[in-house]
Design a protein around this motif. Structure first.
Motif, PDB file in Angstrom:
ATOM      1  N   LEU A 211       4.623   0.586   0.612  1.00  0.00           N
ATOM      2  CA  LEU A 211       3.848  -0.577   0.185  1.00  0.00           C
ATOM      3  C   LEU A 211       2.903  -0.113  -0.901  1.00  0.00           C
ATOM      4  O   LEU A 211       2.019   0.715  -0.657  1.00  0.00           O
ATOM      5  CB  LEU A 211       3.072  -1.161   1.371  1.00  0.00           C
ATOM      6  CG  LEU A 211       2.132  -2.329   1.043  1.00  0.00           C
ATOM      7  CD1 LEU A 211       2.921  -3.547   0.586  1.00  0.00           C
ATOM      8  CD2 LEU A 211       1.267  -2.682   2.262  1.00  0.00           C
ATOM      9  N   GLU A 212       3.098  -0.631  -2.097  1.00  0.00           N
ATOM     10  CA  GLU A 212       2.290  -0.200  -3.239  1.00  0.00           C
ATOM     11  C   GLU A 212       1.842  -1.417  -4.039  1.00  0.00           C
ATOM     12  O   GLU A 212       2.569  -2.417  -4.121  1.00  0.00           O
ATOM     13  CB  GLU A 212       3.105   0.729  -4.147  1.00  0.00           C
ATOM     14  CG  GLU A 212       3.665   1.953  -3.433  1.00  0.00           C
ATOM     15  CD  GLU A 212       4.731   2.673  -4.238  1.00  0.00           C
ATOM     16  OE1 GLU A 212       4.679   3.913  -4.285  1.00  0.00           O
ATOM     17  OE2 GLU A 212       5.606   1.987  -4.806  1.00  0.00           O
ATOM     18  N   ARG A 213       0.671  -1.288  -4.653  1.00  0.00           N
ATOM     19  CA  ARG A 213       0.169  -2.384  -5.485  1.00  0.00           C
ATOM     20  C   ARG A 213       0.317  -2.003  -6.946  1.00  0.00           C
ATOM     21  O   ARG A 213      -0.124  -0.932  -7.376  1.00  0.00           O
ATOM     22  CB  ARG A 213      -1.292  -2.677  -5.162  1.00  0.00           C
ATOM     23  CG  ARG A 213      -1.763  -4.019  -5.726  1.00  0.00           C
ATOM     24  CD  ARG A 213      -3.050  -4.468  -5.068  1.00  0.00           C
ATOM     25  NE  ARG A 213      -3.214  -5.897  -5.141  1.00  0.00           N
ATOM     26  CZ  ARG A 213      -4.099  -6.582  -4.455  1.00  0.00           C
ATOM     27  NH1 ARG A 213      -4.892  -5.951  -3.608  1.00  0.00           N
ATOM     28  NH2 ARG A 213      -4.197  -7.889  -4.576  1.00  0.00           N
ATOM     29  N   GLY A 214       0.974  -2.868  -7.708  1.00  0.00           N
ATOM     30  CA  GLY A 214       1.203  -2.604  -9.117  1.00  0.00           C
ATOM     31  C   GLY A 214      -0.005  -2.939  -9.974  1.00  0.00           C
ATOM     32  O   GLY A 214      -0.969  -3.564  -9.520  1.00  0.00           O
ATOM     33  N   SER A 215       0.051  -2.536 -11.223  1.00  0.00           N
ATOM     34  CA  SER A 215      -1.048  -2.817 -12.149  1.00  0.00           C
ATOM     35  C   SER A 215      -1.198  -4.311 -12.410  1.00  0.00           C
ATOM     36  O   SER A 215      -2.256  -4.770 -12.856  1.00  0.00           O
ATOM     37  CB  SER A 215      -0.806  -2.081 -13.477  1.00  0.00           C
ATOM     38  OG  SER A 215       0.444  -2.462 -14.034  1.00  0.00           O
ATOM     39  N   ASP A 216      -0.152  -5.081 -12.132  1.00  0.00           N
ATOM     40  CA  ASP A 216      -0.210  -6.531 -12.289  1.00  0.00           C
ATOM     41  C   ASP A 216      -0.818  -7.231 -11.079  1.00  0.00           C
ATOM     42  O   ASP A 216      -0.899  -8.459 -11.026  1.00  0.00           O
ATOM     43  CB  ASP A 216       1.181  -7.093 -12.565  1.00  0.00           C
ATOM     44  CG  ASP A 216       2.200  -6.700 -11.483  1.00  0.00           C
ATOM     45  OD1 ASP A 216       1.795  -6.039 -10.505  1.00  0.00           O
ATOM     46  OD2 ASP A 216       3.382  -7.049 -11.633  1.00  0.00           O
ATOM     47  N   GLY A 217      -1.214  -6.440 -10.077  1.00  0.00           N
ATOM     48  CA  GLY A 217      -1.832  -7.003  -8.885  1.00  0.00           C
ATOM     49  C   GLY A 217      -0.851  -7.407  -7.804  1.00  0.00           C
ATOM     50  O   GLY A 217      -1.263  -7.783  -6.707  1.00  0.00           O
ATOM     51  N   LEU A 218       0.447  -7.327  -8.084  1.00  0.00           N
ATOM     52  CA  LEU A 218       1.443  -7.700  -7.091  1.00  0.00           C
ATOM     53  C   LEU A 218       1.731  -6.536  -6.149  1.00  0.00           C
ATOM     54  O   LEU A 218       1.738  -5.374  -6.565  1.00  0.00           O
ATOM     55  CB  LEU A 218       2.743  -8.135  -7.774  1.00  0.00           C
ATOM     56  CG  LEU A 218       2.693  -9.409  -8.616  1.00  0.00           C
ATOM     57  CD1 LEU A 218       4.049  -9.663  -9.267  1.00  0.00           C
ATOM     58  CD2 LEU A 218       2.271 -10.610  -7.771  1.00  0.00           C
ATOM     59  N   TRP A 219       1.992  -6.884  -4.901  1.00  0.00           N
ATOM     60  CA  TRP A 219       2.410  -5.876  -3.929  1.00  0.00           C
ATOM     61  C   TRP A 219       3.905  -5.655  -4.043  1.00  0.00           C
ATOM     62  O   TRP A 219       4.673  -6.607  -4.209  1.00  0.00           O
ATOM     63  CB  TRP A 219       2.076  -6.337  -2.507  1.00  0.00           C
ATOM     64  CG  TRP A 219       0.612  -6.281  -2.198  1.00  0.00           C
ATOM     65  CD1 TRP A 219      -0.267  -7.330  -2.154  1.00  0.00           C
ATOM     66  CD2 TRP A 219      -0.148  -5.112  -1.901  1.00  0.00           C
ATOM     67  NE1 TRP A 219      -1.524  -6.880  -1.851  1.00  0.00           N
ATOM     68  CE2 TRP A 219      -1.482  -5.522  -1.687  1.00  0.00           C
ATOM     69  CE3 TRP A 219       0.166  -3.761  -1.794  1.00  0.00           C
ATOM     70  CZ2 TRP A 219      -2.497  -4.639  -1.367  1.00  0.00           C
ATOM     71  CZ3 TRP A 219      -0.840  -2.870  -1.477  1.00  0.00           C
ATOM     72  CH2 TRP A 219      -2.151  -3.310  -1.258  1.00  0.00           C
ATOM     73  N   ARG A 220       4.337  -4.407  -3.965  1.00  0.00           N
ATOM     74  CA  ARG A 220       5.762  -4.080  -3.980  1.00  0.00           C
ATOM     75  C   ARG A 220       6.124  -3.364  -2.689  1.00  0.00           C
ATOM     76  O   ARG A 220       5.541  -2.341  -2.354  1.00  0.00           O
ATOM     77  CB  ARG A 220       6.099  -3.229  -5.207  1.00  0.00           C
ATOM     78  CG  ARG A 220       6.094  -4.043  -6.490  1.00  0.00           C
ATOM     79  CD  ARG A 220       6.387  -3.208  -7.731  1.00  0.00           C
ATOM     80  NE  ARG A 220       6.431  -4.063  -8.908  1.00  0.00           N
ATOM     81  CZ  ARG A 220       5.361  -4.516  -9.567  1.00  0.00           C
ATOM     82  NH1 ARG A 220       4.153  -4.176  -9.140  1.00  0.00           N
ATOM     83  NH2 ARG A 220       5.491  -5.306 -10.619  1.00  0.00           N
ATOM     84  N   LEU A 221       7.090  -3.930  -1.988  1.00  0.00           N
ATOM     85  CA  LEU A 221       7.558  -3.370  -0.731  1.00  0.00           C
ATOM     86  C   LEU A 221       8.968  -2.844  -0.948  1.00  0.00           C
ATOM     87  O   LEU A 221       9.845  -3.579  -1.411  1.00  0.00           O
ATOM     88  CB  LEU A 221       7.575  -4.425   0.374  1.00  0.00           C
ATOM     89  CG  LEU A 221       6.229  -5.077   0.747  1.00  0.00           C
ATOM     90  CD1 LEU A 221       5.916  -6.267  -0.160  1.00  0.00           C
ATOM     91  CD2 LEU A 221       6.257  -5.538   2.201  1.00  0.00           C
ATOM     92  N   THR A 222       9.176  -1.585  -0.649  1.00  0.00           N
ATOM     93  CA  THR A 222      10.492  -0.962  -0.779  1.00  0.00           C
ATOM     94  C   THR A 222      11.044  -0.714   0.606  1.00  0.00           C
ATOM     95  O   THR A 222      10.370  -0.137   1.469  1.00  0.00           O
ATOM     96  CB  THR A 222      10.401   0.368  -1.545  1.00  0.00           C
ATOM     97  OG1 THR A 222       9.764   0.135  -2.805  1.00  0.00           O
ATOM     98  CG2 THR A 222      11.787   0.936  -1.783  1.00  0.00           C
ATOM     99  N   THR A 223      12.285  -1.158   0.849  1.00  0.00           N
ATOM    100  CA  THR A 223      12.873  -1.042   2.178  1.00  0.00           C
ATOM    101  C   THR A 223      13.804   0.164   2.269  1.00  0.00           C
ATOM    102  O   THR A 223      14.181   0.767   1.263  1.00  0.00           O
ATOM    103  CB  THR A 223      13.662  -2.304   2.552  1.00  0.00           C
ATOM    104  OG1 THR A 223      14.921  -2.304   1.865  1.00  0.00           O
ATOM    105  CG2 THR A 223      12.884  -3.570   2.198  1.00  0.00           C
ATOM    106  N   SER A 224      14.184   0.472   3.495  1.00  0.00           N
ATOM    107  CA  SER A 224      15.073   1.606   3.743  1.00  0.00           C
ATOM    108  C   SER A 224      16.462   1.380   3.155  1.00  0.00           C
ATOM    109  O   SER A 224      17.226   2.329   2.992  1.00  0.00           O
ATOM    110  CB  SER A 224      15.186   1.852   5.245  1.00  0.00           C
ATOM    111  OG  SER A 224      15.591   0.667   5.920  1.00  0.00           O
TER     112      SER A 224
END
Length: 349
Positions: A93-106
């Motif tokens: 779970l990471e927050r991008g510079s655009d303010g959006l959260w990015r969730l990467t799954t298995s």
């Protein structure tokens, strides 16, 4: 090859009852959702562990089977067209510079959203397995199982059920009318189950017309069979005395092994493997991330499905400002607003 990114308003981690109701509450406030769950089907523990177990504390349902509740919640969420990512775990779970959260799954999927709701129940879970030689082979064949998805498959089977909690006693009571025989094994005569269940079980064991045996104080000691087909379960007491219980299936109910998994690394304030939240909004210590249901904790918290439903509604209202900044939230009752595709027949008082 360019990785596909799914963009939505809110990402929900967990497809149990509370996560499904969050789809509805967010949808009613015009927010799109994507739901991620490590299990292959929606419903969480209700579907995986006790789909045919009755639940008595859902408002409006004096009694509802767990699987039926899941089906109704899925039906309630369906008009809002959630995207489901099942059989995969959120690894990052990471927050991008655009303010959006990015969730990467298995599975390599990436979901980006303006807010995240963690409705992961107790986190990642699996059954506590008894330390018995050759267990894996019997698990693979279904001779050892840790849940009861369909009671009918145990008809005319010789069952050994191990455990002293509600799950063990509930299934001993529910399966006794179907099974050829039931033996309940527990390490002591005192049970951690509802008194009514204990009384009913004792009445069954005293009935000569029922082949129900209470095997206490004993513990599982070994399995007999060809490595796949089970013929007996060997139990032993503290004095070393052994008994051989003829069996086709062993059902150990020793609870779940639970952990937060990657959630523990997301920088959230934790308390005893639960996520601390603001009780008014269910906001976590990380802006834009919310937690609801059993995984969330705050003073006075009650671990009830109905409380999780309330938390889903509170979180949805708090998230609205993040997804639709500057837009006033004009609250309407569901009876006046309706849902997509529904023709209103009445209005709220």
């Amino acid at each position: 090859m360019i990785q596909q990114i799914h963009t939505t308003d809110v990402a929900i981690v967990g497809a149990g009852p509370v996560g499904l109701f969050a789809v509805f509450e967010l949808g009613m406030l015009k927010m799109r959702t994507a739901v991620i769950d490590v299990l292959d089907a929606i419903g969480g523990q209700c579907a995986a562990l006790y789909p045919e177990k009755p639940i008595y504390d859902i408002p409006g349902y004096p009694k509802v089977m767990a699987y039926d509740l899941v089906e109704k919640l899925a039906e309630q969420a369906a008009p809002f067209d959630p995207s489901y990512y099942l059989g995969q775990r959120v690894e990052r779970l990471e927050r991008g510079s655009d303010g959006l959260w990015r969730l990467t799954t298995s599975s390599g999927a990436t979901i980006q959203a303006k807010a995240v709701v963690i409705a992961g129940g107790v986190g990642a879970f699996g059954p506590n397995r008894p330390p018995l030689p050759g267990l894996e082979g019997y698990e693979a064949s279904g001779a050892v199982q840790y849940m009861v998805p369909k009671p009918e498959v145990f008809r005319d089977k010789r069952l050994v059920i191990a455990g002293g909690g509600d799950s063990a006693l509930d299934w001993a009571l529910n399966l006794a009318p179907l099974a050829r025989s039931v033996a309940l094994v527990h390490r002591r005569a005192k049970f951690r189950a509802a008194p009514d269940s204990v009384a009913r079980l004792q009445a069954l064991t005293a009935d000569p017309a029922k082949d129900v045996d209470l095997v206490v104080p004993y513990q599982l000691h070994g399995l007999e069979g060809d490595g796949r087909s089970l013929s007996a379960v060997v139990v032993r007491d503290l004095e070393g005395r052994e008994r051989r219980l003829e069996a086709d299936v062993l059902l150990p109910f020793y609870g779940l092994s639970m952990n937060l998994g990657p959630i523990a690394e997301w920088g959230l304030d934790l308390e005893r493997s639960h996520i601390q939240v603001d009780p008014q909004s269910c906001a976590t210590s990380v802006s834009g991330v919310f937690a609801i249901g059993d995984i969330a904790t705050y003073p006075g918290k009650l671990k009830l499905i109905l409380c999780g439903f309330s938390e889903a509604a509170m979180a949805a209202h708090a998230i609205h400002a993040l997804v639709h900044p500057g837009e006033a939230l004009h609250w309407e009752y569901s009876t006046t607003k309706g849902v997509p595709g529904d023709n209103l027949q009445g209005s709220a008082a």
